[in-house]
Scaffold this active site. Sequence first.
Site, PDB file in Angstrom:
ATOM      1  N   HIS A  66       0.813  -1.230   0.000  1.00  0.00           N
ATOM      2  CA  HIS A  66       0.000   0.000   0.000  1.00  0.00           C
ATOM      3  C   HIS A  66       0.842   1.274   0.000  1.00  0.00           C
ATOM      4  CE1 HIS A  66       0.130   1.092   4.390  1.00  0.00           C
ATOM      5  NE2 HIS A  66       0.256  -0.199   4.567  1.00  0.00           N
ATOM      6  N   ASP A 180       5.924   2.124   7.115  1.00  0.00           N
ATOM      7  CA  ASP A 180       4.673   1.422   6.798  1.00  0.00           C
ATOM      8  C   ASP A 180       3.877   2.294   5.814  1.00  0.00           C
ATOM      9  OD1 ASP A 180       2.211   0.196   6.718  1.00  0.00           O
ATOM     10  OD2 ASP A 180       1.701   0.624   8.808  1.00  0.00           O
ATOM     11  N   GLU A 212      -5.330   1.484   2.356  1.00  0.00           N
ATOM     12  CA  GLU A 212      -5.165   0.324   3.235  1.00  0.00           C
ATOM     13  C   GLU A 212      -5.380   0.743   4.679  1.00  0.00           C
ATOM     14  OE1 GLU A 212      -3.133  -2.797   5.696  1.00  0.00           O
ATOM     15  OE2 GLU A 212      -2.818  -0.651   5.679  1.00  0.00           O
ATOM     16  N   GLU A 213      -4.802   1.882   5.049  1.00  0.00           N
ATOM     17  CA  GLU A 213      -4.926   2.336   6.443  1.00  0.00           C
ATOM     18  C   GLU A 213      -6.363   2.777   6.754  1.00  0.00           C
ATOM     19  OE1 GLU A 213      -2.606   1.746   8.435  1.00  0.00           O
ATOM     20  OE2 GLU A 213      -0.689   1.850   7.383  1.00  0.00           O
ATOM     21  N   ASP A 235       3.971  -6.063   3.588  1.00  0.00           N
ATOM     22  CA  ASP A 235       3.784  -5.004   4.593  1.00  0.00           C
ATOM     23  C   ASP A 235       4.730  -5.283   5.758  1.00  0.00           C
ATOM     24  OD1 ASP A 235       2.775  -2.761   5.914  1.00  0.00           O
ATOM     25  OD2 ASP A 235       0.696  -3.278   5.525  1.00  0.00           O
ATOM     26  N   HIS A 329       3.364   2.661  13.450  1.00  0.00           N
ATOM     27  CA  HIS A 329       2.366   3.729  13.383  1.00  0.00           C
ATOM     28  C   HIS A 329       2.775   4.989  14.145  1.00  0.00           C
ATOM     29  CE1 HIS A 329      -1.351   1.389  11.707  1.00  0.00           C
ATOM     30  NE2 HIS A 329      -0.250   1.210  10.995  1.00  0.00           N
TER      31      HIS A 329
HETATM   32 ZN   LIG Z   1       0.866  -1.153   6.354  1.00  0.00          ZN
END
Ligand SMILES: [Zn+2]
Length: 364
Positions: A66, A180, A212-213, A235, A329
């Site tokens: 992503h 990410d 995706e998030e 990922d 994150h």
């Molecule tokens: Zn991810």
Amino acid sequence: MRERLKRDLVDLMLIPGLSGHEDRVRRHIAGLLAAEGVESRADRLGNLIATFPGEAGAPSVMVFTHMDQLGFFVRKIEADGMVRVERMGGVPERALASQAVLLCVGEGRDVPGVIANKSHHATSPEEKYVVLKTPELRIDTGHGSKAAVEAAGVRIGTPVVYRPNAVELAGGRIAGTSVDDRAGCAVLVEVARALKARTGGPTVHVVFSVQEEFNLRGAVVAAQVLKPDVAIQIDLMLACDTPDMADRGEMVMGGGPGISLYSFHGRGTLNGVIPHPAAVRLMEETAAAEGLTLQRSAQVGVLTDLSYVQLLGEGVVAVDVGFPCRYTHSSLEICDLGDLEGLTRLLVAALGRIGPGFDLTRGA
Ligand SMILES: [Zn+2]
């Protein structure tokens, strides 16, 4: 390869791309592919797709990762110019106070801001260990009035991300924003370079997906059209080699690429993936043949868009592979360039092993 991976990764980390606003990231990746003579196309949602046609008898493969990142959307602009936001994706609220952010109003015009943190000298003992929820946060852009903030282009719905940042640490490690999944993007660009140069092999669709998030929305749309027999998703995987993560597993930074044997969110959509045995076999045999260590992950609390892709049509042979990542994150995630290199080698070699005889059944 490592230098090119590093350059691509750092460049990609510095480009903002909140879910639903991945256009700048997509343009950059399309440019990288074009420089290699690889044509790509965008679908209606914004997924970027490049197809490498292969042997007719071999199963078709979609390899995807992503482009988007988590962050916020502007909800309200106060009269004093303070910007209020809603959370978009799995933003860790306890890591937000005093972060630098970027309000994305347009390339070259983006507005920097700071998430306010009450002056420490005035913080009471009761407040000291309290985490503010996102709706309580205020972003200070320095403008000082609603009119000035609006004149800078900020409006309700403006995307906000951590201020893009990439820091080279010792030992081939990179820290910064959106490791990410810009690390996955850098790996997939490198895989596309190898596919461009290959002879033979299956048809491979390389997909840089969107949203995706924002609850895993983009890849499923691409897969619906491409109808792959095999889906390989790239990922992060949770590195467990820090004291706070020691109980969670055995994945170590720098220990090589990983395969997920089980992922389950455990809340929300209750989604997850138990990979297909043919895909697990493929990755294990490839790693052994290439002399790569393949680390294993089984985690509750994580999930990817493969959750939806695996269920399309009559079912897709699916597997998640990835790279160990620390501090996920947060505004400073860390990955290891050696792991990205290993993951690239694993993917290229695995794709080369998928021929007309590749067994899509579950085996005996
Ligand atoms: Zn991810």
